[in-house]
Enzyme design. Structure first.
Site, PDB file in Angstrom:
ATOM      1  N   HIS A   1       0.776  -1.332   0.097  1.00 49.99           N
ATOM      2  CA  HIS A   1       0.217  -0.013   0.151  1.00 49.99           C
ATOM      3  C   HIS A   1       1.287   1.098  -0.266  1.00 49.99           C
ATOM      4  CE1 HIS A   1      -3.237   2.609   0.832  1.00 49.99           C
ATOM      5  NE2 HIS A   1      -4.116   1.630   1.347  1.00 49.99           N
TER       6      HIS A   1
ATOM      7  N   ARG B   1      -7.560  10.342   0.139  1.00 51.69           N
ATOM      8  CA  ARG B   1      -7.100  10.938  -1.253  1.00 51.69           C
ATOM      9  C   ARG B   1      -8.668  10.739  -2.333  1.00 51.69           C
ATOM     10  NH1 ARG B   1      -3.733   6.610  -3.541  1.00 51.69           N
ATOM     11  NH2 ARG B   1      -4.124   5.105  -0.991  1.00 51.69           N
TER      12      ARG B   1
END
Length: 617
Positions: A247, A270
């Site tokens: 990630h 995000r």
């Protein structure tokens, strides 16, 4: 009474399987090697995917199962398993609706994460969705166990070590608990998670992805591939074990930058419009690209530290997350762009130009060199704060590989045939996500395939009870009826059946019966359950905050919660959120931060034994 199914693992997948089994009328024994249920599921920070949900309909989102299938298959790339993706996406809407209807969860907020063509990642108004969803199931199952112990029994700190077979059939599991070795009989559902913390020199990471072993992980130290290893040991098939997801946004703690275990920055940060900027203040990727793409762009660009930056609009939309990260020292707040530029060691004019260039991209996405298509909270200027900012690093996060199953959650052997009596769900299963998992599909996979495994195990149990099984299996089921794990041994000389009962609180006893034992004879032979010992009561005293403040180290750690003084020192090793989450507040009042994460009653239910007094007013 319904017979027993053994569920190994108390994360969201195991809990979903257990609840489904109870709904189908089966008795359940749940084993978890940790002191608490939850596993990695409680750490999920973005949400749970679902196509065709009530929440989407209410918001007018025109998503579909087909669109979700296509997005998932694209993310999985050449390793896509259409049969498993069909189950994952096709049952996603029902899974989310089941959570809201059965457990009363708020999953009304829906956002878009990287790789999704529609908003389909569900969460509530506060707290981490993984924690709220998992805790709701955990508390509901524990309530059933308390009120109906003949239906559900729970053993924590019980580590499964071996699957028991009779011929080709799995009939139970061996496990350790309270310093001893025990056996439990019945069909088995494995929900033991992945192996993204298996750092042993002979572990799965070292064997299949040695170049990643140096990376930190977001996983708890319990994620060591126990289930995968047990299945492979009995001839089960491993699949895609080299597929390990890195990630891109692990949070770097400035106080412990080299810590092996990192906290994850929710992909939702995000999703609401956060930007990734490198050390020079430049964008280097589509922030909503697939995880492996963003990670690779970070490595290729190689200008660290990388910062995740939220403007004032994004901060407001996901304020709870920001407040929590700031409270843990993992995120900093800056009121203006000038303050942020100073922190980054850049002239304010540089940051102003970056924001201006991004504003042009928002107006004309075709001009973006990274191909970004979706935008949220687009007011970017030096005055569009407050800005919340965190340092990022790639982290081991999820293992797409695991054991092979079919769409019915039946575990397959190396000839790709189902192993009777053995089922699996959650991260232990390989092939569901192919080469790359979409954000929000981890919790979904736990719920969907947990329910599938529960359905399949219940059906298998019913068929085999109707047709008859071996003596050991039948006796194991009887033991399950009575709320205990049972070990059966047949004396080779006398042919007497000897039963050993291991109670959930660690007590034990035994009984014998001659020859073939009928159900009613077995019940008559069951000894009385040993009396449960009450924990020793601690004398409660009053303490000033000055006295509490003296106990501010890992070896002597006191904290205050809602006016109560806790000696958390002996609890640190058991805390599911890791000891640092408590040590951070050693000698202080942690009420606000605690209540942000935990529901009312959590302290009294799980940690009353460490309350030593109250704060003197």
């Amino acid at each position: 009474m319904a017979p027993q199914v053994i569920v190994v693992g108390g994360g969201l997948s195991g809990l979903s399987a257990a609840h489904t089994l109870v709904e189908r009328g089966a008795n359940v024994l749940v084993l978890d090697k940790n002191p608490f249920f939850g596993g990695n599921s409680t750490k999920a920070t973005s949400g749970i995917n679902g196509a065709g949900t009530k929440a989407q309909a209410a918001l007018g989102i025109k998503d579909s199962v087909k669109a979700f299938f296509d997005d998932t298959k694209k993310s999985a790339r050449d390793l896509a398993r259409d049969d498993l993706i069909e189950v994952l996406t096709g049952r996603s809407g029902d899974a989310v609706n089941w959570l809201t209807d059965k457990f009363g969860l708020d999953l009304s907020k829906v956002s878009r994460l990287g790789g999704h063509s529609f908003e389909r990642t569900h969460r509530g108004g506060a707290q981490f969705p993984g924690m709220t969803i998992t805790y709701a199931q955990m508390e509901a199952l524990e309530e059933i166990a308390e009120k109906q112990p003949e239906r559900v029994q729970i053993l924590k700190k019980a580590a499964a070590t071996k699957l028991i077979k009779e011929g080709d059939t799995v009939v139970g599991v061996e496990y350790t608990h309270d310093g001893g070795s025990h056996k439990a009989y019945g069909p088995v559902v494995l929900a033991t998670g992945g192996y993204a913390a298996d750092f042993d020199k002979k572990g799965l990471l070292q064997k299949y992805r040695p170049e990643l072993v140096h990376l930190p992980t977001t996983n708890g130290d319990h994620c060591t591939g126990d289930g995968q290893k047990m299945v492979i040991d009995i001839g089960g098939n491993g699949i895609d074990l080299e597929k390990v997801q890195v990630h891109p946004t692990g949070l770097v703690d400035p106080q412990e930058p080299d810590a092996k275990v990192k906290f994850l920055a929710a992909e939702a940060l995000r999703g609401v419009g956060g930007l990734l900027l490198d050390a020079e203040g430049n964008r280097f990727a589509d922030e909503l690209g697939h995880r492996d793409y963003v990670t690779q762009r970070m490595w290729d660009n190689d200008k660290f530290p990388v910062r995740l930056i939220l403007n004032g609009q994004a901060t407001k939309e996901i304020e709870w997350h920001c407040k929590h990260y700031c409270g843990r020292g993992l995120m900093k707040r800056f009121e203006t762009g000038e303050e942020l530029a100073k922190e980054m060691g850049l002239p304010a004019s540089k940051l102003e130009q970056v924001f201006a260039d991004y504003t042009k991209v928002v107006k004309d996405p075709k001009t973006d060199p990274f191909g970004k298509k979706f935008f949220s909270n687009t007011d970017w200027s030096l005055k569009s704060g407050p800005f919340n900012v965190a340092l990022m690093t790639p982290v081991l996060h999820y293992t797409m590989g695991g054991i092979e199953t079919n769409p019915h959650a039946q575990v397959l052997d190396t000839a790709r045939k189902p192993i009777p009596g053995l089922f699996a769900s959650g991260e232990i299963v390989g092939g569901v996500h192919g080469a790359n998992r979409l954000g929000g599909s981890s919790l979904l996979g736990c719920v969907v395939f947990g329910r599938v495994a529960g359905d399949s195990a219940a059906s298998y149990l019913l068929q085999n009870v109707s047709s008859g099984q071996t003596a050991a299996s039948r006796l194991g089921q009887v033991g399950g009826h009575l709320g205990m794990a049972t070990t059966i041994r047949i004396d080779p000389e006398t042919q007497k059946v000897h039963l050993e009962f291991s109670w959930a609180d660690g007590g034990s006893s035994s009984s014998s019966s001659g020859g073939q034992v009928r159900t009613d004879e077995t019940k008559a032979a069951v000894p009385a359950k040993p009396a449960k010992e009450e924990p020793e009561k601690i004398e409660q005293k009053e303490y000033t905050m000055e006295e509490v403040a003296k106990h501010n180290t890992e070896g002597d750690c006191w904290v205050v919660l809602d006016g109560k003084v806790l000696n958390a020192t002996p609890f640190l090793a058991d805390h599911p959120g890791g000891k640092r989450a408590i040590v951070l507040y050693a000698g202080k009042d942690a009420t606000e931060e605690f209540e942000m994460v935990h529901s009312p009653g959590t302290l009294e239910k799980y940690a009353s034994h460490i309350i030593i007094g109250t704060v003197k007013k």
